[in-house]
Design a protein around this motif. Structure first.
Motif, PDB file in Angstrom:
ATOM      1  N   THR A  64       0.827  -1.209   0.000  1.00  0.00           N
ATOM      2  CA  THR A  64       0.000   0.000   0.000  1.00  0.00           C
ATOM      3  C   THR A  64       0.856   1.252   0.000  1.00  0.00           C
ATOM      4  O   THR A  64       0.627   2.188  -0.779  1.00  0.00           O
ATOM      5  N   LEU A  68       1.010   0.666  -3.906  1.00  0.00           N
ATOM      6  CA  LEU A  68      -0.258   1.030  -4.540  1.00  0.00           C
ATOM      7  C   LEU A  68      -0.358   2.532  -4.756  1.00  0.00           C
ATOM      8  O   LEU A  68      -0.883   2.993  -5.777  1.00  0.00           O
ATOM      9  N   CYS A  88      -4.475   6.939   0.159  1.00  0.00           N
ATOM     10  CA  CYS A  88      -3.811   5.726   0.648  1.00  0.00           C
ATOM     11  C   CYS A  88      -3.308   5.915   2.084  1.00  0.00           C
ATOM     12  O   CYS A  88      -3.452   5.015   2.931  1.00  0.00           O
ATOM     13  N   THR A  92      -4.880   4.021   5.400  1.00  0.00           N
ATOM     14  CA  THR A  92      -3.964   3.264   6.265  1.00  0.00           C
ATOM     15  C   THR A  92      -4.140   3.667   7.724  1.00  0.00           C
ATOM     16  O   THR A  92      -4.241   2.810   8.620  1.00  0.00           O
ATOM     17  N   ILE A 155      -5.075  -2.629   2.800  1.00  0.00           N
ATOM     18  CA  ILE A 155      -4.979  -2.524   1.335  1.00  0.00           C
ATOM     19  C   ILE A 155      -6.316  -2.762   0.645  1.00  0.00           C
ATOM     20  O   ILE A 155      -6.560  -2.254  -0.454  1.00  0.00           O
ATOM     21  N   ALA A 158      -8.228   0.404   0.131  1.00  0.00           N
ATOM     22  CA  ALA A 158      -7.367   1.276  -0.678  1.00  0.00           C
ATOM     23  C   ALA A 158      -7.469   0.937  -2.159  1.00  0.00           C
ATOM     24  O   ALA A 158      -7.321   1.814  -3.016  1.00  0.00           O
ATOM     25  N   LEU A 159      -7.722  -0.321  -2.486  1.00  0.00           N
ATOM     26  CA  LEU A 159      -7.861  -0.713  -3.888  1.00  0.00           C
ATOM     27  C   LEU A 159      -9.046  -0.009  -4.552  1.00  0.00           C
ATOM     28  O   LEU A 159      -9.015   0.276  -5.756  1.00  0.00           O
ATOM     29  N   LEU A 261       4.652  -3.466  -5.625  1.00  0.00           N
ATOM     30  CA  LEU A 261       3.528  -4.364  -5.393  1.00  0.00           C
ATOM     31  C   LEU A 261       3.949  -5.826  -5.544  1.00  0.00           C
ATOM     32  O   LEU A 261       3.605  -6.682  -4.723  1.00  0.00           O
TER      33      LEU A 261
END
Length: 468
Positions: A64, A68, A88, A92, A155, A158-159, A261
């Motif tokens: 992340t 990401l 992001c 987190t 994560i 976050a995607l 990643l």
């Protein structure tokens, strides 16, 4: 006379194999009996496994931050790069607080005695110490296990950012993610990985759906990907979508993010063995093969049909391969991983190019095409390619009671996978519709047209990614 070698030999052999949980426990009992009878069975966990899991937790966070963030950041226009980084970082921080407060307990507790949600015994991480939680791992400290699982919780939402990039208010994203974690992630993670989970065919002898998901095909990729599609449809397309050029502002950042990643994904997949053992080694291998094969095939498809193999194509292929292998990594052979890699390139490629063009939805950074389609594909392929030759837990005592062992032996696992996939889609889509419209009613989802045209960086965060 008992020698160090005599104690070490069976443990070494065990680490090189793919043991069941019962075999791990028997080895631990033998070690305690022969090595130090004064130690309790739930005493200090193995330092090698603890070290491995701490590294894996760091690797998954690495996915992340910054993986990401850079991958998505490079794909947006330069006026919005900081907005992606802020989202992001914000997610987190937010999810970590939720995980401490109640998230870990709702996923991995069991005081509720429910197949859908865990319990309240670990609220505020109460009792989460360096002793193992033997419901999940005999070899790893519970605080390490909790932090490792936190990184998955981070994560996943976050995607979603990739589908709604460049057009959703930061405050709205934080509000959406807060509710989404309680409505989707916590219950789904418990159902798939919890010791009393509805769909935990490997570890829960009483599972109603004998499905398997090694590292998060349903929990992470399907949930976020399908939610992302629904949210981007409710939000609507970016201003100028289909009329103005919206090319990535930095393929260099995208490539760097892809590499980060890929490296971090070893913690994601190999770490899901929860030990530095043979299952982890197999997951490490299958992860590598699927990612590399998918990147190669995606690039090859572009070369054949478009005349060039793009960096974006290689990056998309690698991530697609990583997504599709995720639920299968610890359950399939090397050949199975290669097969997955080929299919992981072809199907998501068609979703990201043909399907999106046909229906004209603004999935800005192809979260649906890669994560929803790839996660769904991976969950299904796992049902056909999983083998107990790779992972003996597929036919272990708990699997035998849940019915999974019979499915592995005689076929039919794919039907259980379909049930798990259907439940995941229904939960993710339904919850996202309700949450999105609720947030829209309370605070609005989008910034003003003027703010969106100027860029989210300067207006929402008071900063610019590049000063010229």
């Amino acid at each position: 006379m008992l020698t160090f070698g005599a104690v070490l030999a069976p443990l070494t052999a065990l680490a090189q194999s793919s043991p069941t949980t019962e075999e791990r426990l028997a080895a631990l009992e033998a070690y305690v009996a022969n090595g130090d009878p004064g130690k309790a069975l739930t005493g200090l966990p193995g330092p090698g496994h603890n070290g491995w899991m701490m590294v894996c937790a760091a690797l998954v966070l690495f996915m992340t931050l910054p993986g990401l963030a850079l991958f998505y950041g490079g794909l947006v226009r330069r006026k919005n790069v900081l907005s992606v980084l802020a989202q992001c970082l914000g997610i987190t921080s937010l999810v970590t607080v939720l995980w401490w407060g109640c998230g870990y307990s709702l996923v991995f507790g069991k005081s509720f005695n429910s197949a859908f949600l865990g319990g309240a015994e670990f609220f505020a991480l109460h009792g989460v110490t360096s002793a193992p939680n033997t419901d999940y791992a005999f070899w790893v400290s519970q605080n390490v296990f909790a932090m490792y699982q936190l990184m998955f919780a981070i994560i996943t939402p976050a995607l979603i950012v990739g589908a709604i990039a460049e057009r959703m208010k930061f405050s709205a994203i934080m509000a959406f993610v807060t509710v989404w974690m309680f409505a989707v992630y916590f219950p789904l993670a418990h159902m798939v990985w919890g010791s009393t989970g509805l769909m935990n065919g490997v570890w829960n002898a009483g599972a109603k759906i004998a499905a398997i998901d090694f590292a998060g095909g349903t929990v992470v990729h399907m949930s976020s990907g399908w939610s992302a599609l629904v949210l981007c449809l409710i939000l609507g397309p970016r201003i100028g979508f289909g009329r103005e050029k919206m090319a990535p502002h930095s393929m260099v950042l995208c490539m760097v993010g892809t590499g980060l990643l890929w490296v971090g994904w070893y913690g994601f997949n190999a770490g899901s063995a929860l030990a530095a053992d043979g299952v982890a080694a197999n997951a490490f291998m299958t992860t590598t093969l699927a990612a590399a094969v998918a990147a190669f095939v995606w690039g090859g498809i572009e070369k054949i049909f478009r005349g060039h193999a793009s960096i974006l194509g290689f990056c998309s292929g690698a991530v697609a391969g990583l997504v599709v292998i995720t639920p299968a990594a610890g359950f399939v052979s090397a050949t199975g991983a290669v097969v997955i890699g080929v299919i992981a390139a072809i199907v998501p490629y068609l979703a990201c190019t043909k399907l999106k063009a046909r229906f004209r939805y603004d999935d800005a950074l192809d979260t649906f095409g890669v994560h929803a389609v790839g996660g769904t594909l991976g969950a299904l392929l796992t049902g056909f390619l999983a083998t107990s030759d790779v992972n003996a837990n597929l036919t272990g005592p708990a699997a035998a009671k849940s019915g999974l062992a019979q499915l592995i032996t005689h076929g039919g696992l794919w039907l259980e996978q379909l049930k798990a996939m259907a439940l995941t889609v229904v939960l993710s889509v339904t919850a996202t519709v309700i949450i999105a419209f609720a947030v829209k009613a309370v605070m609005g989802l989008r910034p003003t047209e003027e703010v969106e045209r100027q860029g989210l960086d300067i207006n929402e965060h008071g900063e610019e990614g590049y000063v010229t």
